[in-house]
Design a protein around this motif. Sequence first.
Motif, PDB file in Angstrom:
ATOM      1  N   GLN A   1       6.781  10.333  52.748  1.00  0.00           N
ATOM      2  CA  GLN A   1       6.168  11.109  51.673  1.00  0.00           C
ATOM      3  C   GLN A   1       7.005  12.359  51.391  1.00  0.00           C
ATOM      4  N   ARG A   2       6.731  12.967  50.256  1.00  0.00           N
ATOM      5  CA  ARG A   2       7.444  14.185  49.863  1.00  0.00           C
ATOM      6  C   ARG A   2       6.502  15.383  49.932  1.00  0.00           C
ATOM      7  N   THR A   3       7.064  16.496  50.339  1.00  0.00           N
ATOM      8  CA  THR A   3       6.305  17.741  50.391  1.00  0.00           C
ATOM      9  C   THR A   3       6.137  18.290  48.974  1.00  0.00           C
ATOM     10  N   PRO A   4       5.262  19.277  48.788  1.00  0.00           N
ATOM     11  CA  PRO A   4       5.087  19.842  47.445  1.00  0.00           C
ATOM     12  C   PRO A   4       6.372  20.365  46.813  1.00  0.00           C
ATOM     13  N   ASP A   5       7.364  20.754  47.643  1.00  0.00           N
ATOM     14  CA  ASP A   5       8.623  21.226  47.051  1.00  0.00           C
ATOM     15  C   ASP A   5       9.632  20.096  46.860  1.00  0.00           C
ATOM     16  N   GLY A   6       9.211  18.852  47.135  1.00  0.00           N
ATOM     17  CA  GLY A   6      10.058  17.701  46.877  1.00  0.00           C
ATOM     18  C   GLY A   6      10.864  17.191  48.051  1.00  0.00           C
TER      19      GLY A   6
ATOM     20  N   ARG B   1      -5.118  23.692  60.531  1.00  0.00           N
ATOM     21  CA  ARG B   1      -3.825  23.887  59.866  1.00  0.00           C
ATOM     22  C   ARG B   1      -3.110  22.547  59.678  1.00  0.00           C
ATOM     23  N   LEU B   2      -3.141  21.717  60.701  1.00  0.00           N
ATOM     24  CA  LEU B   2      -2.492  20.415  60.590  1.00  0.00           C
ATOM     25  C   LEU B   2      -3.140  19.572  59.499  1.00  0.00           C
ATOM     26  N   ASN B   3      -4.450  19.629  59.420  1.00  0.00           N
ATOM     27  CA  ASN B   3      -5.169  18.903  58.376  1.00  0.00           C
ATOM     28  C   ASN B   3      -4.771  19.400  56.986  1.00  0.00           C
ATOM     29  N   ARG B   4      -4.647  20.730  56.854  1.00  0.00           N
ATOM     30  CA  ARG B   4      -4.240  21.287  55.555  1.00  0.00           C
ATOM     31  C   ARG B   4      -2.840  20.810  55.181  1.00  0.00           C
ATOM     32  N   ALA B   5      -1.954  20.750  56.158  1.00  0.00           N
ATOM     33  CA  ALA B   5      -0.587  20.310  55.868  1.00  0.00           C
ATOM     34  C   ALA B   5      -0.576  18.867  55.374  1.00  0.00           C
ATOM     35  N   VAL B   6      -1.323  17.994  56.039  1.00  0.00           N
ATOM     36  CA  VAL B   6      -1.364  16.588  55.636  1.00  0.00           C
ATOM     37  C   VAL B   6      -2.072  16.430  54.296  1.00  0.00           C
ATOM     38  N   GLN B   7      -3.142  17.166  54.104  1.00  0.00           N
ATOM     39  CA  GLN B   7      -3.832  17.105  52.812  1.00  0.00           C
ATOM     40  C   GLN B   7      -2.911  17.535  51.681  1.00  0.00           C
ATOM     41  N   GLY B   8      -1.998  18.486  51.980  1.00  0.00           N
ATOM     42  CA  GLY B   8      -1.023  18.912  50.982  1.00  0.00           C
ATOM     43  C   GLY B   8      -0.096  17.782  50.584  1.00  0.00           C
ATOM     44  N   LEU B   9       0.254  16.944  51.553  1.00  0.00           N
ATOM     45  CA  LEU B   9       1.087  15.770  51.251  1.00  0.00           C
ATOM     46  C   LEU B   9       0.327  14.777  50.392  1.00  0.00           C
ATOM     47  N   ILE B  10      -0.932  14.572  50.715  1.00  0.00           N
ATOM     48  CA  ILE B  10      -1.758  13.612  49.973  1.00  0.00           C
ATOM     49  C   ILE B  10      -1.944  14.084  48.529  1.00  0.00           C
ATOM     50  N   SER B  11      -2.222  15.363  48.366  1.00  0.00           N
ATOM     51  CA  SER B  11      -2.399  15.907  47.009  1.00  0.00           C
ATOM     52  C   SER B  11      -1.109  15.785  46.213  1.00  0.00           C
ATOM     53  N   ASN B  12       0.006  16.041  46.877  1.00  0.00           N
ATOM     54  CA  ASN B  12       1.291  15.950  46.173  1.00  0.00           C
ATOM     55  C   ASN B  12       1.578  14.503  45.774  1.00  0.00           C
TER      56      ASN B  12
ATOM     57  N   ARG C   1      -0.654  12.183  45.080  1.00  0.00           N
ATOM     58  CA  ARG C   1      -1.521  11.851  43.950  1.00  0.00           C
ATOM     59  C   ARG C   1      -0.978  12.433  42.656  1.00  0.00           C
ATOM     60  N   THR C   2      -0.479  13.660  42.724  1.00  0.00           N
ATOM     61  CA  THR C   2       0.071  14.310  41.523  1.00  0.00           C
ATOM     62  C   THR C   2       1.309  13.565  41.025  1.00  0.00           C
ATOM     63  N   ALA C   3       2.168  13.143  42.023  1.00  0.00           N
ATOM     64  CA  ALA C   3       3.398  12.448  41.665  1.00  0.00           C
ATOM     65  C   ALA C   3       3.125  11.090  41.042  1.00  0.00           C
TER      66      ALA C   3
ATOM     67  N   ASP D   1      10.044  12.560  62.313  1.00  0.00           N
ATOM     68  CA  ASP D   1       9.010  13.394  62.919  1.00  0.00           C
ATOM     69  C   ASP D   1       9.428  14.854  62.941  1.00  0.00           C
ATOM     70  N   ALA D   2      10.734  15.124  63.089  1.00  0.00           N
ATOM     71  CA  ALA D   2      11.216  16.504  63.061  1.00  0.00           C
ATOM     72  C   ALA D   2      11.010  17.113  61.679  1.00  0.00           C
ATOM     73  N   ASP D   3      11.229  16.308  60.618  1.00  0.00           N
ATOM     74  CA  ASP D   3      10.961  16.789  59.257  1.00  0.00           C
ATOM     75  C   ASP D   3       9.488  17.148  59.113  1.00  0.00           C
ATOM     76  N   PHE D   4       8.630  16.298  59.658  1.00  0.00           N
ATOM     77  CA  PHE D   4       7.189  16.546  59.562  1.00  0.00           C
ATOM     78  C   PHE D   4       6.810  17.846  60.264  1.00  0.00           C
ATOM     79  N   CYS D   5       7.320  18.061  61.475  1.00  0.00           N
ATOM     80  CA  CYS D   5       6.980  19.284  62.215  1.00  0.00           C
ATOM     81  C   CYS D   5       7.531  20.526  61.521  1.00  0.00           C
ATOM     82  N   THR D   6       8.719  20.398  60.930  1.00  0.00           N
ATOM     83  CA  THR D   6       9.290  21.520  60.176  1.00  0.00           C
ATOM     84  C   THR D   6       8.415  21.857  58.980  1.00  0.00           C
ATOM     85  N   TYR D   7       7.946  20.822  58.285  1.00  0.00           N
ATOM     86  CA  TYR D   7       7.065  21.024  57.136  1.00  0.00           C
ATOM     87  C   TYR D   7       5.753  21.686  57.558  1.00  0.00           C
ATOM     88  N   VAL D   8       5.154  21.220  58.651  1.00  0.00           N
ATOM     89  CA  VAL D   8       3.884  21.783  59.109  1.00  0.00           C
ATOM     90  C   VAL D   8       4.043  23.271  59.420  1.00  0.00           C
TER      91      VAL D   8
END
Length: 414
Positions: free
Chosen positions: A343-348, A398-409, A411-413, A354-361
């Motif tokens: 998946q992509r983060t809100p900034d694309g 916080r972890l839930n918010r980070a994942v929800q941010g991915l889900i929202s992004n 859906r928007t995409a 897994d390291a990318d995921f932890c950096t994003y969180v």
Amino acid sequence: MTGRHVKQPLQQELMMLQKAYRIDGMALSEIVAISEEAARLRAAGHDVLALSTGEPDFPTPAHICDAAHKAMQAGQTRYPPTAGTAALRSAIAGKAGVAPAEVIVSTGAKQVLSNIFLATLNPGDEVIVPAPYWTSYSDIVALSGGDSVILPCGAEAGFKMSPEQLEAAITPRTRWVLLNSPSNPTGAVYSAAELAALGAVLARHPHVWIASDEIYDLICYAPFTSFREACPDLADRTIVINGVSKAHAMTGWRIGWGIAPAELVKAMIAVQGQITSGACSISQAAALEAVTGDQAHIAERLAAFRDRRDFVVQALNTIPGVTCPEPDGAFYVFPSCEAVLGQRTPDGTLLETDADFCTYVLAATGLAIVPGRAFGLPGHFRLSYAYARADLEDGCARLNRAVQGLISNQRTAS
């Protein structure tokens, strides 16, 4: 003038550090690096919560601190014996049912491991290491001149090595198999039957020794069995590693020990004598009280860790894309984040690992967790629940918010 021309090349030569080949690719532990980065961000005014370190939030029990104070007052401040004080070695030996000559006390369990491999490995010798594993294992083996043979043991196997895997991995160059139960980072615990099955394989290969890291033995929610208990016939080539850091909340006191055949202990003493000599005398007095004194805090803190585990496992399993097995020991969870990769983060930014995921969180919510790659099994992350309940609630949110941010992004995409 001549002196200046001679001095300048000499200075340049001194500036060109030639690192030893044995530390090629070796760096600060990713756990430590992440924790230090979190501390740096916090000091700079950022809202950061680190659930990355395996250190109990409880204080060292008062009676243990009192024992250290009394030791100082009694003048126990001189060089201790290299192998440990007679009192502490005898206490450890008594509980294990061995002779004091079969015990070495070191500056933490990490030094015990270093002593083992520095004393026994030659270039090309192999150490079998089930993954995921504590991050320092492979580096200590490499520093000692050996080669780690990593065996992936995924969630489908309960994060535990099978007898078949072990049998297939053993070669004429195998010198050790390194076990860790309860496990860091997964909390997996080998049952007595599982250890006996591994022992049956090792019985057929008398050139292979066993190092069993049991530092979390008193933080266990399932029945715990030491490898020496499960496989007494292999005691003559087994070392058990333990210490006071985790169960007694004594991480800063730096006391660990090994229980092994006297021949191995002598070799480890020779190594330790040239690196640190004996462990801190005051810390050994405190450790003696931890081993022989009131143990009421063990059950109390185990109950607290169990409650924290239950909360964290339930909370993480409600987060879409996160799957968290329930651990049987230690104070870590090792959830899978594979379902959110790709998946992509809100900034694309594409989350490929897994390291990318932890950096994003960390960037998105200020929560510091450790990627599974640090433990030899990508696609996961480690979260420590050795923290106060309020911090754990905050961290899971916080972890839930980070994942929800991915889900929202996503859906928007779409």
